[in-house]
Scaffold this active site. Structure first.
Site, PDB file in Angstrom:
ATOM      1  N   SER B  50      35.997  36.499  50.421  1.00 25.88           N
ATOM      2  CA  SER B  50      36.994  36.530  49.335  1.00 25.88           C
ATOM      3  C   SER B  50      35.511  36.931  48.273  1.00 25.88           C
ATOM      4  CB  SER B  50      36.669  35.202  49.327  1.00 25.88           C
ATOM      5  OG  SER B  50      36.971  34.240  47.630  1.00 25.88           O
ATOM      6  N   CYS B  51      36.636  38.439  48.482  1.00 22.58           N
ATOM      7  CA  CYS B  51      35.903  38.640  46.783  1.00 22.58           C
ATOM      8  C   CYS B  51      36.881  39.922  45.777  1.00 22.58           C
ATOM      9  CB  CYS B  51      34.674  40.092  48.013  1.00 22.58           C
ATOM     10  SG  CYS B  51      33.830  41.107  46.522  1.00 22.58           S
ATOM     11  N   GLN B  52      36.464  40.999  45.741  1.00 24.52           N
ATOM     12  CA  GLN B  52      37.898  41.518  45.272  1.00 24.52           C
ATOM     13  C   GLN B  52      39.041  41.532  46.270  1.00 24.52           C
ATOM     14  OE1 GLN B  52      37.132  45.076  43.079  1.00 24.52           O
ATOM     15  NE2 GLN B  52      35.066  45.251  43.752  1.00 24.52           N
ATOM     16  N   CYS B 142      31.313  37.652  48.307  1.00 24.31           N
ATOM     17  CA  CYS B 142      30.035  38.069  47.511  1.00 24.31           C
ATOM     18  C   CYS B 142      30.563  37.864  46.460  1.00 24.31           C
ATOM     19  CB  CYS B 142      31.211  40.075  48.271  1.00 24.31           C
ATOM     20  SG  CYS B 142      32.532  40.764  46.637  1.00 24.31           S
TER      21      CYS B 142
END
Lengths: 417, 144
Positions: B50-52, B142
């Site tokens: 799970s990030c951009q 991130c």
């Protein structure tokens, strides 16, 4: 800009020389000349800054303030000269109103601790804006939670401008501090700081200005603004990382307790009690980032040789060029279209992920930032997960903007194919 | 084909490409061709990164082999996922757990394996290997 237009701004005449002073700019990334448009994250460093740091380590590396020997005296002198240069740069009344720290985040954390400890109690309000960086949200939550201090955010409109009517109505007797950004790191919005400070002061409310994104783009005179506190980071103004400044009016610094204890900040220590050193040392415990402070002094000198008004005028034209060119791309939605705009342009491309755009730009040697830019609450307001952000510095050129736009169009067409 | 035979095949295929544009067009195309996961599988419990960009993974073990489905909201990430799935999905669980994915380095996509890279391929590979060796999904994220 019309290439045939006669230009009076000296940056146009000196651009080749200016760019030659930044070694990082002269390289190829993935086979293409680097176009660095991530200046809101950090700016590149001119040779004079790099050399000042190298010279300190090569010629007079030593700890400051306590040594009687030559090297220590020389290092102390350079460190303190840097403080004086920075005071002059922002027109502080006294050099001891300049507190060195790690950067803007560190400065706000220090303020959140010290101001909270001295002045805030349950039910008091710290007023911020909806466009704040996490660094101007989270510290207030961390330290405010301890004694029930509330954090209220002034809303913005769809263009990313602060709602000044809301600001006026939210400035009630519970507000004990306004802590607000000068320029939004995500939207590029320039807030009407003079008006904000005047309105807050009319009600005896002090103002803390987050100038992290403003300091490299516009001349700031803290006495003219009459701002109480201001933070900024060295690395966003062509200086080194790991160094920043909290400016505060002397009276506040005298009254607030220190946030850290240790060497240099004391007058006298016994096992029973400690008395504190005079300003600014009361707030500078431990050995500071000496080389970085000296490097920041060199950065201020560098900006002085070009002139902040020249920089602001040049970047204003660059920003206008960037924004106009972006609006010509059909699938593009600008995030942040405030009339007063500086430094950064944020956007999303309909149907495409920001990270895909960023990655395809990188393949063409173009450095931009993608993501939420540490402004998640702001992203929620615009109902997006993040943006692509292109941010400018004094060494960027109109040609680079053209190349960026063409690279962006290329990226979109690759993703569509 | 074994994991390494598939990796070698990809290396040969990519080595014939002349420039980054051709390579990325191929990756994006693979991403577009990878079937989207059913909405039911795009749930938080399957979110491995799970990030951009987000990466969802769902796997089922059958006769000692791990069949993997994965998806992302970004095309390039999804294309890289397609490469990883081509190499790993349907392979014996024990071999997935012990595998070394050298093809990413060989086809010059190594920068996708740096820990700060936001597209989550490294997290996905680590996650699939943890699934294969320990039978549990470990999510990562991130802060960019």
């Amino acid at each position: 800009m019309n290439p045939n237009e006669i230009v009076c701004n000296s940056i146009y005449k000196d651009l080749f020389k200016i760019r030659s002073e930044f070694p990082v700019l002269h390289q190829k990334i993935n086979g293409a000349p680097l176009i660095y448009l991530d200046n809101a994250a950090t700016t590149q460093k001119p040779l004079s800054v790099i050399n000042a740091i190298a010279e300190y380590y090569q010629c007079y590396n030593s700890n400051i303030h306590r040594g009687v020997h030559h090297l220590s005296q020389k290092a102390t002198m350079a460190y303190e000269e840097s403080r004086v240069k920075i005071a002059r740069f922002i027109n502080a009344r006294h050099a001891h109103e300049i507190i060195f720290n790690k950067g803007s985040t560190d400065g706000i954390n220090m303020m959140a601790y010290c101001f909270n400890k001295k002045y805030l109690k349950k039910g008091d309000v710290v007023l911020i804006s909806a466009m704040e960086h996490h660094a101007n949200i989270v510290p207030w939550q961390i330290f405010g939670q301890e004694n029930g201090v509330e954090l209220h955010a002034v809303p913005i409109d769809s263009s990313g401008e602060l709602n000044m009517d809301a600001f006026r109505s939210m400035l009630d007797e519970k507000v004990k501090l306004v802590s607000i950004t000068y320029v939004s790191n995500t939207l590029g919005t320039v807030n009407p700081i003079k008006e904000i400070i005047k309105m807050a002061h009319r009600q005896q409310i002090p103002v803390l200005l987050d100038a992290a994104q403003a300091i490299a783009h516009t001349a700031i005179d803290v006495q003219e603004l009459d701002v109480d506190f201001m933070v900024f980071s060295g690395h966003k103004m062509y200086g080194p990382t790991g160094i920043g400044v909290l400016y505060s009016k002397e009276t506040w610094l005298e009254q607030m307790p220190p946030h850290q204890g240790g060497g240099d900040m004391i007058k006298e220590v016994s096992f029973e009690r400690t008395t504190y050193n005079r300003l600014p040392y009361k707030f500078e415990a431990g050995t500071p980032a000496i080389s970085s402070a000296i490097g920041l002094g060199a950065a201020v000198d560098y900006l002085g040789t070009i002139g902040m008004h020249e920089i602001a005028a040049y970047e204003h034209e660059l920003t206008g060029h960037l924004m106009t060119s972006l609006t010509e791309i059909e699938e593009l939605r600008l995030i942040g279209t405030a009339k007063d705009h500086a430094g950064a342009a944020s956007f999303v491309i309909s149907g495409h992920h920001n990270s895909d755009i960023g990655e395809l730009l990188n393949q063409q040697g173009i450095a931009v930032r993608t993501g939420h830019h540490c402004t998640q609450p702001l992203m929620k307001i615009f109902n997006i997960k993040g943006t692509v952000r292109a941010s400018l510095a004094l060494y960027n050129t109109h040609e680079e903007i053209e190349d960026f736009i063409s690279g962006l169009k290329n990226a979109i067409s690759i993703l569509k194919s | 084909m074994t994991i390494n035979q598939r990796q070698d095949e990809l290396i040969v295929r990519f080595s014939k490409m002349e420039n980054w544009l051709e390579k990325y067009k191929c990756i994006i195309q693979m991403g577009k061709e990878l079937p989207a996961m059913d909405a039911g599988y795009r749930k938080d419990a399957n979110l491995i990164w799970s990030c951009q960009a987000m990466v969802w993974v769902h796997s089922e073990e059958k006769d000692g082999r791990l069949f993997i489905r994965a998806d992302s909201d970004a095309f390039i990430t999804k294309g890289l996922i397609a490469l990883v799935l081509y190499v790993l999905s349907g392979q014996p669980v024990t071999e997935i757990a012990a595998s070394s994915l050298y093809f990413i380095d060989e086809i010059n996509l190594k920068e996708h394996l740096t820990p700060n890279k936001s597209n989550g391929i490294l997290a996905m590979i680590n996650g699939i290997q943890t699934l294969a060796s320990e039978g549990r999904l470990v999510a990562a994220s991130c802060t960019i």
